[in-house]
Design a protein around this motif. Structure first.
Motif: not given
Length: 60
Positions: A7-13, A16-19, A51-55
């Protein structure tokens, strides 16, 4: 990799990179597979899923 690190890596990525973060995670997973680092590739796939879930829904 544990769930909190994923989750931490996903949030940071994503920050940093958005979509484009999901594509970045996929590229890192593919690079790890080419180097035969299956554990690392699986971790990056998990980050990609996070990341997919975050989006959220309806994002391509």
């Amino acid at each position: 990799m544990e769930a909190t690190k994923i989750a931490s890596y996903a949030n940071a990525l994503y920050a940093a990179h958005g979509d484009k973060a999901e594509a970045e995670a996929a590229q890192r997973a593919n690079a790890a597979l080419k180097e035969q680092k299956t554990g690392e590739a699986e971790a990056w796939q998990a980050v990609r899923g996070s990341i997919r879930r975050l989006r959220g829904p309806n994002q391509s």
